[in-house]
Design an enzyme around this catalytic site. Structure first.
Site, PDB file in Angstrom:
ATOM      1  CE  LYS A   1     -56.455 -13.333  22.081  1.00  0.00           C
ATOM      2  NZ  LYS A   1     -57.290 -13.843  23.539  1.00  0.00           N
TER       3      LYS A   1
ATOM      4  CG  ASP B   1     -61.887 -11.046  26.028  1.00  0.00           C
ATOM      5  OD1 ASP B   1     -61.714 -11.603  24.723  1.00  0.00           O
ATOM      6  OD2 ASP B   1     -61.053 -11.614  26.665  1.00  0.00           O
TER       7      ASP B   1
ATOM      8  CD  GLN C   1     -56.066 -16.192  25.719  1.00  0.00           C
ATOM      9  OE1 GLN C   1     -56.126 -14.922  25.370  1.00  0.00           O
ATOM     10  NE2 GLN C   1     -56.453 -17.052  25.370  1.00  0.00           N
TER      11      GLN C   1
HETATM   12  N1  GUN Z   1     -59.514 -18.264  25.594  1.00  0.00           N
HETATM   13  C1  GUN Z   1     -60.070 -18.736  24.221  1.00  0.00           C
HETATM   14  N2  GUN Z   1     -60.623 -17.747  23.678  1.00  0.00           N
HETATM   15  C2  GUN Z   1     -60.474 -16.560  24.276  1.00  0.00           C
HETATM   16  C3  GUN Z   1     -60.779 -15.313  24.098  1.00  0.00           C
HETATM   17  O1  GUN Z   1     -61.581 -14.992  22.934  1.00  0.00           O
HETATM   18  N3  GUN Z   1     -60.682 -14.277  25.041  1.00  0.00           N
HETATM   19  C4  GUN Z   1     -59.964 -14.606  26.061  1.00  0.00           C
HETATM   20  N4  GUN Z   1     -59.748 -13.779  27.174  1.00  0.00           N
HETATM   21  N5  GUN Z   1     -59.577 -15.987  26.379  1.00  0.00           N
HETATM   22  C5  GUN Z   1     -59.977 -16.870  25.552  1.00  0.00           C
END
Ligand code: GUN
Length: 281
Positions: free
Chosen positions: A52, A119, A96
């Protein structure tokens, strides 16, 4: 011959379009900032967070990394979120997942300002999607829609079957396909006759969480198959929820793992970050 949907190429296209938009914002003196919070040292989460950050760098978005220790309390995390909610120079906040067991995910997601929830997990954004209002949409399912649209696959009027009903993928996926005028069925672990229901699909989206579970017995001749799963097989090779080799002769189009849905999640996160500059109403 099956068309292999190239998620790497499509995600690159999207990132390049976003980079241009970010440059336009920069020329107007607008800087986009994403705050990324990771609690604990889960190695898979570390890889995702790293990817990211890299995508932010590529597109020209500033990223603020908060790497908090495993023993961080719920209150400490909540006060960090509160601080970031209040900061005018922060557009997006991402926590996350998964979080350590002593922290309630639901509580944390609800603490993020819906206007910064890139998200798309906050109940306000989920609710907005379900009644057709504007808001942030969960990145993986919106990435699937982009894969279909940018591959010239029409959704309107098609039988769409989603296998999986998670809050992050299955449910928003069903809502998005419905928004595109698909006829949508959602299957899950209690569905009877999964083979028969999945076998009706013109577009089959698989987010089941079981390696190579879906073979050609679940697939209609000429269907489009989108595989959201990601696992390591017995040889430590990446694989999806779909048995690709078995399915490929029967489909008209299919996403591979890796290189299908995976890269789209980050591209759509970047999309949401760029959107976060405008207030979500
Ligand atoms: N953990 C696995 N996929 C995601 C996601 O798309 N966003 C977040 N914040 N955590 C994750």
């Amino acid at each position: 011959m099956a068309f292999i949907i190239d998620g790497k190429k499509i995600s690159q296209e999207i990132k390049d379009e976003l980079k241009e938009k970010v440059n336009e914002y920069k020329a107007k003196g607008i800087q986009i900032t994403l705050a990324v919070i990771q609690v604990g040292g889960d190695p898979a989460s570390g890889v995702y967070v790293g990817n990211k950050k890299k995508a932010c760098e590529y597109i020209g978005i500033r990223s603020l990394a908060y790497e908090l220790p495993e023993e961080t309390t719920e209150d400490e995390l909540l006060s960090l979120i509160e601080e970031l909610n209040d900061r005018e120079d922060v557009n997006g906040i991402l926590v996350q997942l998964p979080l350590p067991e002593h922290i309630k995910e639901e509580l944390i997601i609800q603490a993020i300002s819906p206007a910064k929830d890139v998200d798309g997990f906050h109940p306000q954004n989920v609710g907005a999607l379900s009644i057709g209002q504007k808001g942030f949409v969960s990145c993986t399912p919106s990435g699937v829609i982009q894969l279909l649209k940018r591959s010239g696959i029409e959704i309107e009027g098609k039988e769409c079957v989603v296998i999986g009903r998670s809050n992050i993928v299955g449910k928003p996926m069903a809502l998005l396909l419905l928004r595109e005028n698909g006829t949508v069925t959602v299957c899950h672990s209690r569905t009877k006759n999964l083979k028969e229901v999945a076998g009706r699909a013109d577009i089959l989206v698989v987010a089941l969480g079981r390696p190579k579970f879906i073979n050609q017995d679940y697939i209609k001749e000429g269907a489009v198959v989108i595989d959201v799963g990601i696992h390591r097989d017995e040889n430590n090779k990446l694989c999806g929820d779909v048995d690709f080799q078995d399915a490929v002769p029967k489909v008209s189009a299919i996403t591979p793992v890796p290189g299908g849905v995976g890269p789209m999640t980050i591209a759509m996160l970047m999309h949401n970050c760029v959107e976060s500059v405008r207030p979500v109403d």
